[in-house]
Design a protein around this motif. Structure first.
Motif, PDB file in Angstrom:
ATOM      1  N   LEU A 304       0.803  -1.222   0.000  1.00 22.66           N
ATOM      2  CA  LEU A 304       0.000   0.000   0.000  1.00 22.66           C
ATOM      3  C   LEU A 304       0.839   1.276   0.000  1.00 22.66           C
ATOM      4  O   LEU A 304       0.544   2.215  -0.752  1.00 22.66           O
ATOM      5  N   PRO A 305       1.894   1.385   0.836  1.00 22.81           N
ATOM      6  CA  PRO A 305       2.718   2.601   0.769  1.00 22.81           C
ATOM      7  C   PRO A 305       3.333   2.818  -0.614  1.00 22.81           C
ATOM      8  O   PRO A 305       3.452   3.956  -1.074  1.00 22.81           O
ATOM      9  N   GLN A 306       3.730   1.719  -1.273  1.00 25.15           N
ATOM     10  CA  GLN A 306       4.273   1.849  -2.624  1.00 25.15           C
ATOM     11  C   GLN A 306       3.199   2.320  -3.602  1.00 25.15           C
ATOM     12  O   GLN A 306       3.480   3.081  -4.528  1.00 25.15           O
ATOM     13  N   PHE A 307       1.961   1.859  -3.403  1.00 20.39           N
ATOM     14  CA  PHE A 307       0.870   2.292  -4.277  1.00 20.39           C
ATOM     15  C   PHE A 307       0.664   3.798  -4.151  1.00 20.39           C
ATOM     16  O   PHE A 307       0.539   4.509  -5.168  1.00 20.39           O
ATOM     17  N   PHE A 308       0.621   4.297  -2.919  1.00 19.57           N
ATOM     18  CA  PHE A 308       0.411   5.739  -2.722  1.00 19.57           C
ATOM     19  C   PHE A 308       1.553   6.557  -3.325  1.00 19.57           C
ATOM     20  O   PHE A 308       1.318   7.593  -3.949  1.00 19.57           O
ATOM     21  N   GLN A 309       2.792   6.081  -3.149  1.00 22.79           N
ATOM     22  CA  GLN A 309       3.935   6.868  -3.601  1.00 22.79           C
ATOM     23  C   GLN A 309       4.212   6.704  -5.096  1.00 22.79           C
ATOM     24  O   GLN A 309       4.420   7.686  -5.808  1.00 22.79           O
ATOM     25  N   LEU A 310       4.234   5.464  -5.573  1.00 23.06           N
ATOM     26  CA  LEU A 310       4.703   5.190  -6.930  1.00 23.06           C
ATOM     27  C   LEU A 310       3.586   5.219  -7.974  1.00 23.06           C
ATOM     28  O   LEU A 310       3.853   5.507  -9.138  1.00 23.06           O
ATOM     29  N   VAL A 311       2.363   4.913  -7.571  1.00 20.60           N
ATOM     30  CA  VAL A 311       1.243   4.928  -8.524  1.00 20.60           C
ATOM     31  C   VAL A 311       0.507   6.263  -8.468  1.00 20.60           C
ATOM     32  O   VAL A 311       0.227   6.873  -9.508  1.00 20.60           O
ATOM     33  N   LEU A 312       0.211   6.734  -7.263  1.00 14.58           N
ATOM     34  CA  LEU A 312      -0.554   7.978  -7.126  1.00 14.58           C
ATOM     35  C   LEU A 312       0.337   9.205  -6.976  1.00 14.58           C
ATOM     36  O   LEU A 312      -0.170  10.328  -6.931  1.00 14.58           O
ATOM     37  N   GLY A 313       1.652   9.016  -6.876  1.00 15.76           N
ATOM     38  CA  GLY A 313       2.590  10.134  -6.882  1.00 15.76           C
ATOM     39  C   GLY A 313       2.648  10.947  -5.604  1.00 15.76           C
ATOM     40  O   GLY A 313       3.045  12.115  -5.637  1.00 15.76           O
ATOM     41  N   GLU A 314       2.300  10.344  -4.462  1.00 17.57           N
ATOM     42  CA  GLU A 314       2.341  11.076  -3.203  1.00 17.57           C
ATOM     43  C   GLU A 314       3.764  11.092  -2.636  1.00 17.57           C
ATOM     44  O   GLU A 314       4.574  10.197  -2.897  1.00 17.57           O
ATOM     45  N   THR A 315       4.071  12.117  -1.845  1.00 22.13           N
ATOM     46  CA  THR A 315       5.339  12.164  -1.124  1.00 22.13           C
ATOM     47  C   THR A 315       5.270  11.191   0.054  1.00 22.13           C
ATOM     48  O   THR A 315       4.170  10.750   0.433  1.00 22.13           O
ATOM     49  N   PRO A 316       6.397  10.829   0.669  1.00 19.74           N
ATOM     50  CA  PRO A 316       6.345   9.948   1.843  1.00 19.74           C
ATOM     51  C   PRO A 316       5.459  10.484   2.961  1.00 19.74           C
ATOM     52  O   PRO A 316       4.705   9.716   3.585  1.00 19.74           O
ATOM     53  N   LEU A 317       5.519  11.792   3.219  1.00 23.50           N
ATOM     54  CA  LEU A 317       4.683  12.364   4.274  1.00 23.50           C
ATOM     55  C   LEU A 317       3.208  12.261   3.919  1.00 23.50           C
ATOM     56  O   LEU A 317       2.374  11.900   4.758  1.00 23.50           O
ATOM     57  N   GLN A 318       2.860  12.551   2.672  1.00 22.82           N
ATOM     58  CA  GLN A 318       1.467  12.446   2.255  1.00 22.82           C
ATOM     59  C   GLN A 318       0.987  11.005   2.312  1.00 22.82           C
ATOM     60  O   GLN A 318      -0.145  10.733   2.751  1.00 22.82           O
ATOM     61  N   ALA A 319       1.847  10.066   1.901  1.00 24.71           N
ATOM     62  CA  ALA A 319       1.476   8.651   1.983  1.00 24.71           C
ATOM     63  C   ALA A 319       1.233   8.245   3.428  1.00 24.71           C
ATOM     64  O   ALA A 319       0.288   7.507   3.731  1.00 24.71           O
ATOM     65  N   GLY A 320       2.072   8.728   4.340  1.00 26.25           N
ATOM     66  CA  GLY A 320       1.885   8.427   5.748  1.00 26.25           C
ATOM     67  C   GLY A 320       0.564   8.943   6.284  1.00 26.25           C
ATOM     68  O   GLY A 320      -0.112   8.273   7.069  1.00 26.25           O
ATOM     69  N   LEU A 321       0.167  10.130   5.849  1.00 31.05           N
ATOM     70  CA  LEU A 321      -1.109  10.696   6.282  1.00 31.05           C
ATOM     71  C   LEU A 321      -2.289   9.879   5.760  1.00 31.05           C
ATOM     72  O   LEU A 321      -3.282   9.685   6.476  1.00 31.05           O
ATOM     73  N   TRP A 322      -2.175   9.380   4.526  1.00 33.85           N
ATOM     74  CA  TRP A 322      -3.259   8.576   3.971  1.00 33.85           C
ATOM     75  C   TRP A 322      -3.349   7.206   4.647  1.00 33.85           C
ATOM     76  O   TRP A 322      -4.422   6.594   4.680  1.00 33.85           O
ATOM     77  N   GLN A 363     -12.027  -4.857  -2.119  1.00 28.36           N
ATOM     78  CA  GLN A 363     -11.971  -3.483  -2.626  1.00 28.36           C
ATOM     79  C   GLN A 363     -10.626  -3.184  -3.287  1.00 28.36           C
ATOM     80  O   GLN A 363     -10.562  -2.562  -4.344  1.00 28.36           O
ATOM     81  N   LEU A 364      -9.539  -3.658  -2.677  1.00 25.09           N
ATOM     82  CA  LEU A 364      -8.209  -3.418  -3.240  1.00 25.09           C
ATOM     83  C   LEU A 364      -7.988  -4.210  -4.520  1.00 25.09           C
ATOM     84  O   LEU A 364      -7.177  -3.818  -5.365  1.00 25.09           O
ATOM     85  N   ALA A 365      -8.695  -5.320  -4.670  1.00 24.76           N
ATOM     86  CA  ALA A 365      -8.575  -6.111  -5.891  1.00 24.76           C
ATOM     87  C   ALA A 365      -9.250  -5.427  -7.079  1.00 24.76           C
ATOM     88  O   ALA A 365      -9.046  -5.842  -8.231  1.00 24.76           O
ATOM     89  N   LEU A 366     -10.029  -4.387  -6.812  1.00 22.98           N
ATOM     90  CA  LEU A 366     -10.784  -3.716  -7.872  1.00 22.98           C
ATOM     91  C   LEU A 366     -10.244  -2.342  -8.244  1.00 22.98           C
ATOM     92  O   LEU A 366     -10.778  -1.688  -9.144  1.00 22.98           O
ATOM     93  N   VAL A 367      -9.203  -1.867  -7.573  1.00 22.16           N
ATOM     94  CA  VAL A 367      -8.698  -0.520  -7.847  1.00 22.16           C
ATOM     95  C   VAL A 367      -7.933  -0.497  -9.163  1.00 22.16           C
ATOM     96  O   VAL A 367      -7.430  -1.524  -9.638  1.00 22.16           O
ATOM     97  N   GLY A 368      -7.842   0.705  -9.760  1.00 23.04           N
ATOM     98  CA  GLY A 368      -7.095   0.898 -10.990  1.00 23.04           C
ATOM     99  C   GLY A 368      -5.968   1.893 -10.784  1.00 23.04           C
ATOM    100  O   GLY A 368      -5.773   2.419  -9.678  1.00 23.04           O
ATOM    101  N   PRO A 369      -5.203   2.185 -11.840  1.00 22.83           N
ATOM    102  CA  PRO A 369      -4.079   3.132 -11.716  1.00 22.83           C
ATOM    103  C   PRO A 369      -4.503   4.530 -11.283  1.00 22.83           C
ATOM    104  O   PRO A 369      -3.709   5.266 -10.711  1.00 22.83           O
ATOM    105  N   ASP A 370      -5.753   4.888 -11.567  1.00 20.25           N
ATOM    106  CA  ASP A 370      -6.256   6.208 -11.185  1.00 20.25           C
ATOM    107  C   ASP A 370      -7.218   6.107  -9.996  1.00 20.25           C
ATOM    108  O   ASP A 370      -8.185   6.863  -9.890  1.00 20.25           O
ATOM    109  N   ALA A 371      -6.931   5.183  -9.101  1.00 23.96           N
ATOM    110  CA  ALA A 371      -7.814   4.921  -7.960  1.00 23.96           C
ATOM    111  C   ALA A 371      -7.993   6.172  -7.106  1.00 23.96           C
ATOM    112  O   ALA A 371      -7.074   6.982  -6.940  1.00 23.96           O
ATOM    113  N   ASP A 372      -9.189   6.307  -6.568  1.00 20.18           N
ATOM    114  CA  ASP A 372      -9.469   7.391  -5.635  1.00 20.18           C
ATOM    115  C   ASP A 372      -8.817   7.075  -4.293  1.00 20.18           C
ATOM    116  O   ASP A 372      -8.859   5.952  -3.808  1.00 20.18           O
ATOM    117  N   HIS A 373      -8.203   8.088  -3.705  1.00 18.72           N
ATOM    118  CA  HIS A 373      -7.525   7.877  -2.426  1.00 18.72           C
ATOM    119  C   HIS A 373      -8.463   7.315  -1.363  1.00 18.72           C
ATOM    120  O   HIS A 373      -8.069   6.446  -0.579  1.00 18.72           O
TER     121      HIS A 373
END
Length: 539
Positions: A304-322, A363-373
């Motif tokens: 999940l942290p890799q998804f937030f950072q590498l797919v959705l483009g979040e910074t480490p701090l933003q990924a931590g908040l999510w 739910q995670l099995a259904l997400v796409g590259p443009d998944a909503d946070h």
């Protein structure tokens, strides 16, 4: 016939002796000491999840090295937990807590200043050995500090909440550090906390040694290691590269050593692991459910942290908040879990929590590259809400199932299921994602060299590094192809996790259908062991 479950409403009133054994302020302050170390262990794991992309870039770690940097800690913790639990019972848990804290701090410094992926893997291995000393020692200390069942359940709930709080603080602290410092700073955080534990532990835990004199059976120690590690390694390689003779030999050898380990334990007067505890069906099935539940969630905690950072483009701090809402929900559910457990039969509660976690995996099995946070957040809330009662109840059951002098070894069983399940989940499910990623990765765009294409084919983290070196729009095209492949693998992991959770829920409901309340008293002797089995079969 079954005995009342710890903390249930129909439990008999405490005797004057029980009242005299109730914990006071000193014991609760001692709980604060050991939970500080527990929070740090959780924080260390969470911080590493977020910092892996940075470590990959700086140390040029390959995809297998990335997995070993994460896995080696959990493997050694799982392999040594039972041994360390018994060592704590023998030499004193306070002493082992201090040794573990000192080694953990030193290894954190080594990890922070690692100059290669191999050096970091070694440092993580030492951290795993220290973690194996800390985890069962902490639970064993709680078992000796809190004799009263209701207080013990409450203390374990506090421990689990603080452990989860450490996981929640890890991304936030780590994100801030990664925003301003290099990735090694996330390991240095452990040093001052462990120094604090070393300074205050002798003062607050005086008089709670609970040592059990006896010889540590070294052959059992060796057998426990050669049982767990080959099986874990075999499943990891099986998920990564498919079946092969070395993999099958590794798994079969681990299984054979497991049989030898079990036979030796039954012959020993003071075994390393008291297997008679498994004669209680509620205990053994609950432990198995915890193992499967942690396996399912382990892969997602890694990805999940890799998804937030590498797919959705979040910074480490933003990924931590999510990631924070999921851990907050875990803490909230853990606070009310004892109340729920007092009113709901164990079979329904454990099966229901696993089913709830399965909803999150679907739910995670259904997400796409443009998944909503928020789609990811909702899935995490279901996952963590489902796991909180499971972790708390099984941990409490493990501590309650043994006499005080064996509390460390008994607690190690629950901790082994937790750590081994997470480590195996990270290894197997992380390897599944890597295998899917490499197989479904589409053709790279023109302008990407063979060397760059080979690097991008290893992992999304390396593809991101390669894309940053390419001109537009080639870099963006490569990144889009790599993200699609990663999400496909992520979906497959979600399906596997959901299947495991649903299967475990069904098994728990069937196997615990007539054994809803666990026996709190430990089995004291072989004769009682046989009687317990007869009662269990009549139930």
């Amino acid at each position: 016939m079954t005995e009342p479950e710890p903390g249930r409403a129909d439990q008999a009133a405490p005797s004057p002796t029980d009242t005299a054994m109730r914990a006071g302020p000193k014991e609760w302050i001692g709980l604060a000491v050991v939970t500080a170390a527990s929070m740090l262990i959780a924080m260390d794991n969470t911080v590493l999840f977020l910092s892996l992309p940075h470590i990959t870039a700086d140390l040029d770690a390959s995809a297998p090295q990335m997995l070993w940097i994460q896995d080696i800690y959990g493997f050694l913790v799982a392999g040594l937990l039972i041994t360390m639990g018994t060592v704590g019972d023998r030499i004193g848990r306070k002493r082992l807590l201090m040794v573990g804290a000192a080694v953990f701090g030193a290894a954190s410094l080594m990890a922070a200043y690692s100059t290669s992926a191999e050096m970091l893997i070694l440092a993580r291995g030492i951290l795993g050995i220290a973690g194996a000393a800390l985890v069962p020692t902490i639970l064993g200390i709680i078992g000796s500090l809190f004799v009263d069942p209701k207080q013990r359940t409450r203390a374990i709930a506090v421990l689990m909440i603080c452990f989860t709080a450490g996981g929640a603080l890890g991304p936030l602290v780590g994100g801030v550090l990664l925003e301003h410092f290099w990735w090694g700073a996330v390991f240095i955080v452990a040093v001052p906390v462990m120094v604090l534990v070393l300074l205050i532990t002798p003062l607050l835990l005086a008089g709670h040694e609970d040592t059990q004199p006896g010889k540590l059976d070294l052959p059992s120690v060796g057998l426990s290691l050669v049982s767990i590690l080959p099986i874990t390694y075999g499943f990891k390689e099986l998920a990564s590269y498919g079946p092969s003779w070395p993999v099958l030999i590794s798994i079969v050898a681990g299984a054979a050593f497991t049989v030898l380990f079990a036979r030796r334990q039954f012959r020993l007067e003071t075994p390393l692991l008291d297997l008679r505890l498994f004669s209680n069906r509620s205990f053994s099935v609950s432990l198995g459910a915890l193992l499967l539940g942690q396996f399912a969630i382990g892969g997602m905690l890694f990805l999940l942290p890799q998804f937030f950072q590498l797919v959705l483009g979040e910074t480490p701090l933003q990924a931590g908040l999510w990631l924070l809402p999921g851990t907050v929900v875990f803490a909230a559910v853990a606070m009310i879990a004892p109340t729920i457990a007092a009113k709901v039969p164990r079979d329904w509660l454990l099966a229901g929590t696993l089913a709830l976690a399965a909803v999150g995996y679907i739910q995670l099995a259904l997400v796409g590259p443009d998944a909503d946070h928020w789609q990811l957040v909702a899935a995490m809330i279901a996952m963590f809400a489902g796991m909180a009662p499971l972790v708390l109840l099984v941990t409490d059951l493990a501590v309650a199932s043994a006499p005080p002098e064996r509390a460390g070894a008994a607690a190690a069983m629950s901790s082994t299921s937790t750590e081994f399940g997470i480590a195996l989940g990270v290894a197997a499910l992380g390897s599944v994602l890597t295998a899917v990623y490499t197989r479904v990765l589409g053709p790279v765009p023109a302008g990407v060299s063979d060397t760059q294409a080979a690097a991008a084919g290893e992992s999304l983290a390396r593809a991101t590094n390669v894309a940053g070196q390419l001109p537009e729009p080639v870099g963006a095209q490569l990144l889009s192809v790599a993200r699609d492949a990663f999400v496909t693998g992520f979906n497959v992991v979600g399906i596997i996790s959901a299947t495991v959770a649903i299967g475990a829920a069904i098994a728990v409901k069937l196997l615990l259908r007539n054994v809803a309340k666990p026996a709190e008293a430990p089995v004291e002797a072989p004769a009682e062991h046989s009687e317990s089995q007869n009662e269990d079969s009549r139930t």
